[in-house]
Design a protein around this motif. Structure first.
Motif, short mmCIF file in Angstrom:
data_model
loop_
_atom_site.label_atom_id
_atom_site.label_comp_id
_atom_site.label_asym_id
_atom_site.label_seq_id
_atom_site.Cartn_x
_atom_site.Cartn_y
_atom_site.Cartn_z
N ASN A 1 0.82 -1.21 0.00
CA ASN A 1 0.00 0.00 0.00
C ASN A 1 0.85 1.26 0.00
O ASN A 1 0.54 2.25 -0.68
CB ASN A 1 -0.93 0.01 1.22
CG ASN A 1 -1.99 -1.09 1.15
OD1 ASN A 1 -2.24 -1.62 0.07
ND2 ASN A 1 -2.59 -1.41 2.27
N ASP A 2 1.93 1.25 0.78
CA ASP A 2 2.81 2.43 0.81
C ASP A 2 3.52 2.64 -0.52
O ASP A 2 3.71 3.78 -0.97
CB ASP A 2 3.84 2.29 1.94
CG ASP A 2 3.23 2.55 3.31
OD1 ASP A 2 2.08 3.04 3.36
OD2 ASP A 2 3.90 2.27 4.32
N LYS B 1 1.01 4.07 -2.77
CA LYS B 1 0.80 5.46 -2.41
C LYS B 1 1.86 6.36 -3.03
O LYS B 1 1.56 7.43 -3.58
CB LYS B 1 0.83 5.60 -0.88
CG LYS B 1 0.63 7.00 -0.36
CD LYS B 1 0.68 6.99 1.17
CE LYS B 1 0.57 8.40 1.74
NZ LYS B 1 0.61 8.39 3.21
N TYR C 1 1.24 6.49 -6.80
CA TYR C 1 0.05 7.28 -7.10
C TYR C 1 0.36 8.77 -6.98
O TYR C 1 -0.04 9.57 -7.82
CB TYR C 1 -1.08 6.89 -6.15
CG TYR C 1 -2.40 7.55 -6.45
CD1 TYR C 1 -3.31 6.97 -7.34
CD2 TYR C 1 -2.76 8.76 -5.85
CE1 TYR C 1 -4.52 7.58 -7.61
CE2 TYR C 1 -3.96 9.38 -6.13
CZ TYR C 1 -4.85 8.78 -7.00
OH TYR C 1 -6.06 9.38 -7.27
N ARG C 2 1.07 9.14 -5.91
CA ARG C 2 1.41 10.55 -5.71
C ARG C 2 2.31 11.04 -6.84
O ARG C 2 2.16 12.18 -7.31
CB ARG C 2 2.10 10.73 -4.36
CG ARG C 2 2.45 12.19 -4.08
CD ARG C 2 3.06 12.38 -2.70
NE ARG C 2 2.05 12.28 -1.66
CZ ARG C 2 2.06 11.38 -0.67
NH1 ARG C 2 3.05 10.51 -0.60
NH2 ARG C 2 1.12 11.38 0.24
N ASP D 1 -3.34 14.99 -1.39
CA ASP D 1 -2.46 14.23 -0.49
C ASP D 1 -3.22 13.75 0.74
O ASP D 1 -3.06 12.60 1.19
CB ASP D 1 -1.27 15.08 -0.06
CG ASP D 1 -0.12 15.01 -1.05
OD1 ASP D 1 -0.17 14.14 -1.94
OD2 ASP D 1 0.80 15.81 -0.95
N LEU E 1 -5.56 10.99 -0.19
CA LEU E 1 -4.79 9.77 -0.46
C LEU E 1 -4.39 9.11 0.85
O LEU E 1 -4.45 7.87 0.98
CB LEU E 1 -3.55 10.12 -1.28
CG LEU E 1 -2.61 8.96 -1.63
CD1 LEU E 1 -3.35 7.87 -2.41
CD2 LEU E 1 -1.40 9.47 -2.42
N ASP E 2 -3.99 9.90 1.84
CA ASP E 2 -3.64 9.34 3.16
C ASP E 2 -4.83 8.61 3.77
O ASP E 2 -4.69 7.51 4.34
CB ASP E 2 -3.17 10.46 4.10
CG ASP E 2 -1.79 10.99 3.73
OD1 ASP E 2 -1.05 10.26 3.05
OD2 ASP E 2 -1.48 12.13 4.11
N VAL F 1 -5.40 5.27 1.86
CA VAL F 1 -4.42 4.23 2.22
C VAL F 1 -4.67 3.73 3.64
O VAL F 1 -4.49 2.54 3.93
CB VAL F 1 -2.98 4.77 2.06
CG1 VAL F 1 -1.96 3.76 2.58
CG2 VAL F 1 -2.69 5.09 0.60
#
Length: 388
Positions: A100-101, A104, A107-108, A269, A272-273, A276
């Motif tokens: 997942n990280d 992330k 994706y960012r 952001d 997104l956090d 996740v």
């Protein structure tokens, strides 16, 4: 691979919040090498942290299985089994968190790619808006807009016998071909002697030669530039739709233009956090957690794939634009300085040639991205490090 040649230039915006001003698409290109190093380090650091944690969890699980195999007491076996299940859940959770990280981060980076690509598309918008209009280009190739030709026309009209001669209608007089034919006819049929007719012809021959030669070429340049402008409009629509689709999983609702104008990148952001964090939440069972995590992860990964498709589209458009402007340059250079009528070439024509040179340079530098190899693409967008 042409589909990936834009990546390295686009990542130059990593860490920047505000959009680049239109007309400066290459403003942050000097940061490319630094940013790429930072991105690579970020991915490696993530893997290093998780590899250590996962290794420790696997060792604990291995020791627990060994204890279970050696145990003879039913109560002890039950306790160890419960511990083993707990360790397996903890290991699965770590693996979920790592995936997942990484997703992330990718994706960012994708958002940052879209951000900089959009600035480049807007810069192209400004570029095409500054391209000379059809009227300006038409004037260059129409002899009626040249002083030498107008003077001869006025003189011939004054000398023409009104009873025997004729005047063109306003529409035909503005037409390049009928205006030239009419003027030549009046020169040849005038009552002047041979020397005077030759002198009149000399006064307009360069204007006629130049305008007839470049008329169709300039029309081609105008219409093909208009085609490129329409194509860029299509690219702009595509990237705005891509942004809507890209941010839909995390429930961001503003358009790309609104996001840029409001400098709303922090909100993306934050969302997104949250997304996740939901991905990492445990389910009622391990299977349910895996299923939920996989679906949410696919939502992110699918958008990255769509981004790569857009990158290919953008890259092809830039390649096409560079080729078109290269052709325009050949067309304009065809009527070169060695031509005996070069003196009649107006400054606007030379300015158009200079504009095309500038455009070619922009397509090669500001708009066209720098290549990045396939392994670097995998590293940054898919989390795959082929050296480890």
């Amino acid at each position: 691979m042409k589909t990936i040649t834009v990546i390295i230039a686009i990542f130059c915006a990593t860490g920047l919040r505000a959009g680049l001003p239109p007309g400066n698409p290459g403003l942050s290109d000097s940061l490319i090498n630094t940013v790429m190093t930072e991105l690579e380090k970020e991915c490696k650091d993530l893997r290093c942290v998780y590899n250590k944690k996962i290794s420790e969890a696997e060792n604990r699980l291995k020791n627990t299985r060994q204890r279970l195999a050696m145990s003879s007491s039913a109560d002890e076996k039950l306790t160890i089994l419960i511990l083993k299940d707990s360790l397996m859940d903890a290991l699965a959770s770590l693996q979920f968190s790592e995936a997942n990280d990484i997703s992330k981060v990718r994706y960012r980076k994708g958002i940052q790619i879209i951000k900089i690509l959009y600035e480049k598309v807007l810069s192209l918008d400004h570029h095409f808006a500054a391209v000379r209009t059809f009227n300006e280009i038409s004037n260059l190739s129409n002899p009626n807009h040249y002083t030498e030709f107008q003077k001869v026309k006025e003189m011939l009209n004054a000398q023409t016998d009104k009873k025997k001669g004729f005047e063109l209608t306003e529409i035909l007089d503005k037409n390049i071909y009928t205006s030239i034919v009419s003027s030549l006819f009046k020169i040849f049929t005038s009552n002047k002697d041979r020397g005077e007719k030759t002198a009149d012809l000399k006064n307009v021959e360069c204007v006629i030669d130049f305008t007839l030669r470049i008329h169709q070429d300039l029309k081609t340049i105008f219409y093909e530039t208009s085609f490129l402008q329409q194509s860029n409009d299509g690219i702009k629509v595509n990237i705005e739709q891509l942004f809507r689709d890209y941010t839909k999983p995390i429930r961001y609702e503003n358009s790309l233009d609104d996001c840029r104008n409001k400098d709303d990148w922090d909100m993306i952001d934050d969302l997104l956090d949250v997304y996740v964090k939901r991905m990492n939440e445990p389910g009622s069972s391990r299977d349910q957690a895996v299923s939920k995590n996989s679906k949410m992860q696919i939502n992110l990964e699918f958008q990255i794939d769509r981004l790569l498709q857009f990158i290919a589209l953008y890259n092809n458009f830039i390649d096409q634009g560079e080729k078109y402007y290269g052709k325009f340059k050949l067309v304009l250079n065809n009527y070169g300085s060695t031509n005996p009528c070069a003196a009649v070439i107006p400054s606007e024509y030379k300015k158009l040639a200079d504009d095309i040179d500038i455009a070619i340079n922009k397509f090669k530098t500001a708009y066209k991205p720098v290549e990045v190899n396939g392994s670097k693409l995998k590293e940054l967008l898919y989390g795959i490090n082929e050296t480890e």
